[in-house]
Design a protein around this motif. Structure first.
Motif, mmCIF file in Angstrom:
data_model
loop_
_atom_site.group_PDB
_atom_site.id
_atom_site.type_symbol
_atom_site.label_atom_id
_atom_site.label_comp_id
_atom_site.label_asym_id
_atom_site.label_seq_id
_atom_site.Cartn_x
_atom_site.Cartn_y
_atom_site.Cartn_z
ATOM 1 N N ASP A 81 0.829 -1.209 0.000
ATOM 2 C CA ASP A 81 0.000 0.000 0.000
ATOM 3 C C ASP A 81 0.861 1.256 0.000
ATOM 4 O OD1 ASP A 81 -2.234 -1.613 0.016
ATOM 5 O OD2 ASP A 81 -2.683 -1.305 2.149
ATOM 6 N N TYR A 82 1.915 1.266 0.826
ATOM 7 C CA TYR A 82 2.811 2.428 0.876
ATOM 8 C C TYR A 82 3.517 2.626 -0.468
ATOM 9 C CZ TYR A 82 2.304 2.696 5.964
ATOM 10 O OH TYR A 82 1.812 2.822 7.239
ATOM 11 N N GLN A 133 2.469 1.711 -3.415
ATOM 12 C CA GLN A 133 1.493 2.206 -4.387
ATOM 13 C C GLN A 133 1.215 3.687 -4.165
ATOM 14 O OE1 GLN A 133 0.107 0.620 -7.044
ATOM 15 N NE2 GLN A 133 -0.739 2.604 -7.558
ATOM 16 N N ALA A 134 1.077 4.084 -2.915
ATOM 17 C CA ALA A 134 0.822 5.500 -2.608
ATOM 18 C C ALA A 134 2.007 6.356 -3.042
ATOM 19 C CB ALA A 134 0.550 5.680 -1.122
ATOM 20 N N GLU A 170 4.195 5.612 -5.364
ATOM 21 C CA GLU A 170 4.280 5.605 -6.823
ATOM 22 C C GLU A 170 3.310 6.622 -7.421
ATOM 23 O OE1 GLU A 170 3.207 2.512 -10.375
ATOM 24 O OE2 GLU A 170 4.279 1.715 -8.640
ATOM 25 N N ASP A 171 2.101 6.658 -6.910
ATOM 26 C CA ASP A 171 1.120 7.626 -7.404
ATOM 27 C C ASP A 171 1.594 9.053 -7.166
ATOM 28 O OD1 ASP A 171 -0.472 5.512 -8.145
ATOM 29 O OD2 ASP A 171 -1.812 5.664 -6.400
ATOM 30 N N THR A 172 2.167 9.294 -5.993
ATOM 31 C CA THR A 172 2.637 10.637 -5.653
ATOM 32 C C THR A 172 3.837 11.032 -6.504
ATOM 33 O OG1 THR A 172 1.861 10.376 -3.384
ATOM 34 C CG2 THR A 172 3.510 12.074 -3.778
ATOM 35 N N SER A 184 4.830 9.792 -9.341
ATOM 36 C CA SER A 184 4.607 9.823 -10.784
ATOM 37 C C SER A 184 4.251 11.236 -11.248
ATOM 38 C CB SER A 184 3.505 8.842 -11.182
ATOM 39 O OG SER A 184 2.251 9.269 -10.723
ATOM 40 N N LYS A 185 3.607 11.996 -10.386
ATOM 41 C CA LYS A 185 3.281 13.382 -10.734
ATOM 42 C C LYS A 185 4.555 14.222 -10.895
ATOM 43 C CE LYS A 185 -1.019 12.996 -8.200
ATOM 44 N NZ LYS A 185 -1.698 13.269 -6.945
ATOM 45 N N ASP A 215 6.935 12.098 -14.042
ATOM 46 C CA ASP A 215 6.424 12.035 -15.408
ATOM 47 C C ASP A 215 6.328 13.440 -16.000
ATOM 48 O OD1 ASP A 215 6.238 9.324 -15.243
ATOM 49 O OD2 ASP A 215 4.094 9.292 -14.800
#
Length: 66
Positions: free
Chosen positions: A42-43, A45-46, A48-50, A52-53, A56
């Motif tokens: 979960d950490y 994934q969180a 990675e989402d953060t 990636s902004k 990318d």
């Protein structure tokens, strides 16, 4: 109840109180390990989402091939 669980219960009935305590500790260990693994996922994934902004973007695109 599942046949496998019934079979385990039969085996547990033959254990001493000390061994039952060990089994209980081991079950707790397995549950904690699984929970820790889920938390790490979960950490990650969180994060990675953060990230990636931030990662990318066109300025850093050259690093995507590394």
């Amino acid at each position: 109840m599942q046949p496998q669980a019934e079979h385990m219960l039969e085996k547990l009935e033959h254990l001493s109180p000390e061994r039952l305590a060990e089994v209980e500790d081991f079950i707790d260990f397995l549950n904690q390990r699984d929970q820790d693994k889920r938390l790490r996922q979960d950490y990650a994934q969180a994060a990675e989402d953060t990230f990636s902004k931030v990662w990318d973007n066109d300025d850093d695109a050259i690093y995507d091939t590394l």
